[in-house]
Design a protein around this motif. Structure first.
Motif, mmCIF file in Angstrom:
data_model
loop_
_atom_site.group_PDB
_atom_site.id
_atom_site.type_symbol
_atom_site.label_atom_id
_atom_site.label_comp_id
_atom_site.label_asym_id
_atom_site.label_seq_id
_atom_site.Cartn_x
_atom_site.Cartn_y
_atom_site.Cartn_z
ATOM 1 N N ALA A 61 0.837 -1.202 0.000
ATOM 2 C CA ALA A 61 0.000 0.000 0.000
ATOM 3 C C ALA A 61 0.868 1.246 0.000
ATOM 4 C CB ALA A 61 -0.932 -0.005 1.211
ATOM 5 N N PHE A 62 1.944 1.230 0.790
ATOM 6 C CA PHE A 62 2.824 2.399 0.858
ATOM 7 C C PHE A 62 3.464 2.677 -0.500
ATOM 8 C CE2 PHE A 62 6.730 4.691 1.588
ATOM 9 C CZ PHE A 62 6.307 5.709 2.427
ATOM 10 N N ILE A 63 3.936 1.634 -1.160
ATOM 11 C CA ILE A 63 4.562 1.804 -2.474
ATOM 12 C C ILE A 63 3.555 2.338 -3.483
ATOM 13 C CG2 ILE A 63 5.536 0.516 -4.426
ATOM 14 C CD1 ILE A 63 7.087 -1.112 -2.282
ATOM 15 N N ALA A 64 2.328 1.806 -3.457
ATOM 16 C CA ALA A 64 1.290 2.292 -4.367
ATOM 17 C C ALA A 64 1.021 3.775 -4.141
ATOM 18 C CB ALA A 64 0.009 1.486 -4.186
ATOM 19 N N MET A 65 1.003 4.191 -2.883
ATOM 20 C CA MET A 65 0.757 5.606 -2.587
ATOM 21 C C MET A 65 1.975 6.465 -2.942
ATOM 22 S SD MET A 65 -2.255 5.492 -1.959
ATOM 23 C CE MET A 65 -3.128 6.737 -1.082
ATOM 24 N N ALA A 66 3.170 5.927 -2.755
ATOM 25 C CA ALA A 66 4.377 6.663 -3.150
ATOM 26 C C ALA A 66 4.379 6.881 -4.662
ATOM 27 C CB ALA A 66 5.628 5.915 -2.708
ATOM 28 N N GLU A 67 3.925 5.889 -5.410
ATOM 29 C CA GLU A 67 3.798 6.055 -6.863
ATOM 30 C C GLU A 67 2.744 7.108 -7.187
ATOM 31 O OE1 GLU A 67 3.101 2.009 -8.164
ATOM 32 O OE2 GLU A 67 5.227 1.769 -8.664
ATOM 33 N N LYS A 68 1.618 7.037 -6.511
ATOM 34 C CA LYS A 68 0.523 7.984 -6.756
ATOM 35 C C LYS A 68 0.962 9.423 -6.512
ATOM 36 C CE LYS A 68 -4.123 9.184 -5.193
ATOM 37 N NZ LYS A 68 -5.315 8.744 -4.471
ATOM 38 N N PHE A 69 1.769 9.631 -5.468
ATOM 39 C CA PHE A 69 2.167 10.986 -5.105
ATOM 40 C C PHE A 69 3.528 11.386 -5.694
ATOM 41 C CE2 PHE A 69 -0.692 9.906 -1.444
ATOM 42 C CZ PHE A 69 -1.735 10.729 -1.851
ATOM 43 N N GLY A 70 4.048 10.583 -6.611
ATOM 44 C CA GLY A 70 5.279 10.942 -7.309
ATOM 45 C C GLY A 70 6.536 10.873 -6.457
ATOM 46 N N LYS A 71 6.559 9.991 -5.453
ATOM 47 C CA LYS A 71 7.711 9.888 -4.553
ATOM 48 C C LYS A 71 8.446 8.556 -4.660
ATOM 49 C CE LYS A 71 8.498 12.666 -1.603
ATOM 50 N NZ LYS A 71 9.450 13.788 -1.617
#
Length: 170
Positions: A61-71
């Motif tokens: 989940a963290f990786i998916a959100m990091a991708e979503k937020f460009g990080k």
């Protein structure tokens, strides 16, 4: 359970805080040993993330959100940097697998950054094994092939994980 879910803003704050402050740990898992000598020849860098309360955050989940937020590229750079520091500080000679997202594989910034890093640590390049899942690689096989050539030019290696013929033909 919606009480335990995070809003997009809460995820954004967590992702930026964790990545900007390098508040993640790297565990080294799944050692592969040489049958004859018993020495470790490879292990995998596994990223662990915790929230402000110290509770573990599911890494997928963290990786998916990091991708979503460009990080995600910054996270992959940070993990790679920590792996290199680990290899140096412990004088290790075996390889370490570093999982990358396809966003990172595609990133020119990551590639330029990696060139600079490996100029500083040229002797460690052969110990770095950048990993991409077969499923991800199959989505853009030309990009993956280009990344393999690039990584090999830097003296490092690429590992295709979870290979199945249904994703990529041999």
């Amino acid at each position: 359970n919606t009480e335990q879910g995070k809003t997009d803003e809460e995820w954004r704050e967590l992702v930026f805080s964790v990545i900007d402050n390098a508040r993640y740990n790297i565990s080294y898992i799944g050692p592969v040993e040489n049958f004859r000598s018993g020495h470790t020849i490879m292990e995998e860098a596994f990223t662990e993330v915790f929230d402000e309360a110290g509770k573990p955050v599911p890494i997928g989940a963290f990786i998916a959100m990091a991708e979503k937020f460009g990080k995600i590229v910054e996270l992959d750079q940070g993990v790679t940097r920590k792996v290199v520091e680990h290899l140096v500080s412990r004088s290790l000679i075996h390889g370490v697998v570093i999982n990358l997202s396809m966003t990172t594989v595609k990133s020119a910034d990551f590639r330029f950054w990696l060139i600079d890093l490996l100029r500083q640590y040229a002797l460690l390049a052969g110990q770095l094994l950048f990993s991409v899942t077969a499923y991800s690689a199959a989505k853009d096989i030309r990009l993956f092939q280009n990344f393999i050539k690039f990584v090999h030019q830097q003296g490092a290696n690429v590992l295709l994980k979870r290979y199945e013929a249904q994703f990529i033909s041999a």
